[in-house]
Write an enzyme that holds these catalytic residues in place. Structure first.
Site, PDB file in Angstrom:
ATOM      1  N   CYS A 192      31.399  42.926  41.876  1.00 23.56           N
ATOM      2  CA  CYS A 192      32.415  41.897  42.068  1.00 23.56           C
ATOM      3  C   CYS A 192      33.609  42.037  41.130  1.00 23.56           C
ATOM      4  O   CYS A 192      34.543  41.243  41.189  1.00 23.56           O
ATOM      5  CB  CYS A 192      31.784  40.515  41.934  1.00 23.56           C
ATOM      6  SG  CYS A 192      30.473  40.249  43.148  1.00 23.56           S
TER       7      CYS A 192
ATOM      8  N   GLU B  50      30.495  32.341  31.296  1.00 20.12           N
ATOM      9  CA  GLU B  50      31.917  32.687  31.229  1.00 20.12           C
ATOM     10  C   GLU B  50      32.688  31.704  30.361  1.00 20.12           C
ATOM     11  O   GLU B  50      33.559  32.104  29.576  1.00 20.12           O
ATOM     12  CB  GLU B  50      32.522  32.731  32.628  1.00 20.12           C
ATOM     13  CG  GLU B  50      33.978  33.164  32.627  1.00 20.12           C
ATOM     14  CD  GLU B  50      34.569  33.318  34.013  1.00 20.12           C
ATOM     15  OE1 GLU B  50      35.711  33.813  34.116  1.00 20.12           O
ATOM     16  OE2 GLU B  50      33.893  32.931  35.006  1.00 20.12           O
TER      17      GLU B  50
ATOM     18  N   HIS C 173      33.230  33.297  47.555  1.00 16.80           N
ATOM     19  CA  HIS C 173      33.200  34.515  46.736  1.00 16.80           C
ATOM     20  C   HIS C 173      33.349  35.740  47.634  1.00 16.80           C
ATOM     21  O   HIS C 173      32.449  36.063  48.409  1.00 16.80           O
ATOM     22  CB  HIS C 173      31.894  34.570  45.958  1.00 16.80           C
ATOM     23  CG  HIS C 173      31.812  35.674  44.957  1.00 16.80           C
ATOM     24  ND1 HIS C 173      32.874  36.507  44.670  1.00 16.80           N
ATOM     25  CD2 HIS C 173      30.786  36.102  44.169  1.00 16.80           C
ATOM     26  CE1 HIS C 173      32.507  37.390  43.764  1.00 16.80           C
ATOM     27  NE2 HIS C 173      31.248  37.157  43.444  1.00 16.80           N
TER      28      HIS C 173
ATOM     29  N   LYS D  19      37.492  30.077  43.660  1.00 16.81           N
ATOM     30  CA  LYS D  19      36.342  30.332  44.546  1.00 16.81           C
ATOM     31  C   LYS D  19      35.774  29.031  45.098  1.00 16.81           C
ATOM     32  O   LYS D  19      35.020  29.050  46.078  1.00 16.81           O
ATOM     33  CB  LYS D  19      35.255  31.107  43.796  1.00 16.81           C
ATOM     34  CG  LYS D  19      35.595  32.555  43.515  1.00 16.81           C
ATOM     35  CD  LYS D  19      34.397  33.274  42.885  1.00 16.81           C
ATOM     36  CE  LYS D  19      34.723  34.732  42.581  1.00 16.81           C
ATOM     37  NZ  LYS D  19      35.645  34.867  41.440  1.00 16.81           N
TER      38      LYS D  19
ATOM     39  N   HIS E 104      36.275  33.836  36.868  1.00 16.28           N
ATOM     40  CA  HIS E 104      35.418  34.460  37.877  1.00 16.28           C
ATOM     41  C   HIS E 104      34.494  33.427  38.506  1.00 16.28           C
ATOM     42  O   HIS E 104      34.150  33.538  39.682  1.00 16.28           O
ATOM     43  CB  HIS E 104      34.599  35.583  37.239  1.00 16.28           C
ATOM     44  CG  HIS E 104      33.652  36.241  38.190  1.00 16.28           C
ATOM     45  ND1 HIS E 104      34.091  37.057  39.218  1.00 16.28           N
ATOM     46  CD2 HIS E 104      32.299  36.198  38.301  1.00 16.28           C
ATOM     47  CE1 HIS E 104      33.043  37.499  39.910  1.00 16.28           C
ATOM     48  NE2 HIS E 104      31.946  36.982  39.380  1.00 16.28           N
TER      49      HIS E 104
ATOM     50  N   PHE F  38      27.684  42.390  39.198  1.00 21.10           N
ATOM     51  CA  PHE F  38      26.311  42.828  38.964  1.00 21.10           C
ATOM     52  C   PHE F  38      26.332  44.204  38.293  1.00 21.10           C
ATOM     53  O   PHE F  38      27.157  45.063  38.632  1.00 21.10           O
ATOM     54  CB  PHE F  38      25.551  42.946  40.283  1.00 21.10           C
ATOM     55  CG  PHE F  38      25.105  41.626  40.868  1.00 21.10           C
ATOM     56  CD1 PHE F  38      25.301  40.432  40.196  1.00 21.10           C
ATOM     57  CD2 PHE F  38      24.474  41.586  42.107  1.00 21.10           C
ATOM     58  CE1 PHE F  38      24.885  39.223  40.732  1.00 21.10           C
ATOM     59  CE2 PHE F  38      24.043  40.389  42.656  1.00 21.10           C
ATOM     60  CZ  PHE F  38      24.249  39.201  41.973  1.00 21.10           C
TER      61      PHE F  38
END
Length: 413
Positions: free
Chosen positions: A163, A314, A339, A334, A303, A400
């Site tokens: 991502c 985050e 996403h 998002k 994010h 990831f």
């Protein structure tokens, strides 16, 4: 090192099939989530997604291009065409080797893969695969098709870092221009992951929201009742250009890229480090490269995907670097787009650029009960966009595998 500016933008995503409608819906605080229509999702834990609406590929692609490409490549060509038109570049008057394409794709042709394998399994003993199976499937075909459509013969490849993919593509293009290896890049990312296997895989990980009866409120970063992300799809495209080249031709300049950085968590396959140590370092390095202090950042597009662990990790990272900032505003768009996986960084880079140009910061919608573990002092724009001048904006994208990426955009005078 040469300076790098943005001179063109394009997108197709769940909130709009062009930049104008995308921005208008963001500022209005609209959610794009709904029941999945692409396939029967009734057997899955999560049955909702943020799908692109009323997509008309024939607007920018011919019938042969559509036949030969998976949806992720169609989204790429569609958004890239918009961005090139927006830039006003006269490609036919340029050396084609001065223009490259660096594109980001996380998964590639999932729809193609699933349909072809299903036909094979259900078919007779004679293996029957389309001659376009492999070309439609492979992730580098998006950058290849863009180059073929416009005759761009410069550096051309596709990045993948889950991502964080689009940010990786943008910063690679940024660095090549800075080093003088190209004058212009088409960059960004695309993804078309709303398929049975993709949704099923993320459901099996329990990463996606199961708020199936209330999809508009399902993506809710930082909210105490968040239960996972809502999958989205689409593409975002940016035209990066060497500053003197853009200035000489009298181009419209949206903003300048002044810093970019990546780090690795080196911690877990799918979970971020709970303290956000490497994520914080990514932001710190990007600001240092930009030559800016932490109190000069006005807006940070997070994010934050609406997962219980990721959002707070985050924010802890942000607090490490920007705890003393009095002006910094944060939000996760998002909450409205879902996403977009490998394309997330591209459409969120567009958000950062638009905040600089419009002086409006979009909100994190559905933030009804803030998680009490949010570090004190952080200013999250909740539920309603605000007016605020933005000179410097940052976009975070994490993936990831522990990939962290941050890009800094600055107003140009």
């Amino acid at each position: 090192m040469k300076r790098v500016v943005i001179t063109g933008l394009g997108t197709v995503n769940p909130l709009g099939n062009d930049v104008v409608s995308y921005w208008q819906n963001l500022i209005a605080g609209k959610s794009s989530a709904g029941q999945i229509s692409r396939f029967d999702a009734s057997r899955f834990r999560s049955q909702i997604a943020c799908e692109v609406k009323e997509f008309e590929p024939l607007r920018y692609l011919d019938r042969n291009e559509i036949k030969r490409t998976d949806l992720f490549s169609q989204y790429a060509i569609y958004s890239a065409t918009q961005a090139l038109e927006d830039s006003g570049l006269e490609i036919d008057k340029m050396d084609p080797f001065d223009i490259g394409v660096i594109w980001g794709v996380g998964q590639g042709g999932m729809e193609t893969f699933e349909s072809e394998v299903e036909q094979y399994v259900k078919g007779d003993y004679q293996p029957r695969f389309s001659p376009f199976f492999v070309p439609r499937l492979i992730i580098n075909m998006a950058s290849g098709m863009i180059s073929m459509k416009f005759g761009l013969q410069g550096i051309n490849y596709t990045t993948v870092s889950a991502c964080a993919t689009s940010n990786t593509a943008i910063m690679d293009a940024f660095n090549y221009i800075r080093m003088g290896k190209a004058k212009v890049f088409v960059t960004g990312g695309s993804e078309a992951p709303i398929t049975a296997a993709s949704v099923g895989g993320f459901c099996a990980m329990k990463a996606m929201s199961t708020r199936n009866q209330d999809p508009l409120r399902a993506s809710r970063p930082f909210d105490l009742d968040r239960d996972g992300f809502v999958m989205g799809e689409g593409a975002g495209a940016l035209i990066l250009e060497e500053y003197e080249h853009a200035k000489k031709r009298g181009a419209k300049i949206y903003a300048e890229i002044v810093g970019a950085a990546m780090t690795a968590d080196a911690y877990h396959m799918t979970s971020p480090h709970p303290l956000g140590i490497a994520a914080a370092k990514s932001m710190e390095l990007a600001m240092t490269e930009a030559g800016l202090s932490s109190d000069q950042l006005d807006y940070l597009n997070l994010h934050a995907t609406s997962t219980p662990v990721g959002d707070i990790s985050e924010l802890k990272a942000v607090h490490r670097i920007f705890a003393q900032s009095k002006n910094l505003k944060l939000s996760s768009t998002k909450s409205m787009t879902g996403h977009l996986l490998g394309a997330a960084g591209a459409i969120e880079a567009i958000v950062c650029i638009k905040t600089i140009n419009e002086g409006i910061i979009p909100a994190t919608i559905n933030l009804e009960t803030p998680d009490p573990s949010i570090p004190e002092g952080l200013q999250i724009v909740a539920n309603k966009a605000i007016d605020q001048p933005v000179n410097v904006a940052m976009s975070n994208a994490f993936g990831f595998g522990g990939h962290n990426s941050s890009i800094v955009f600055k107003k140009i005078y």
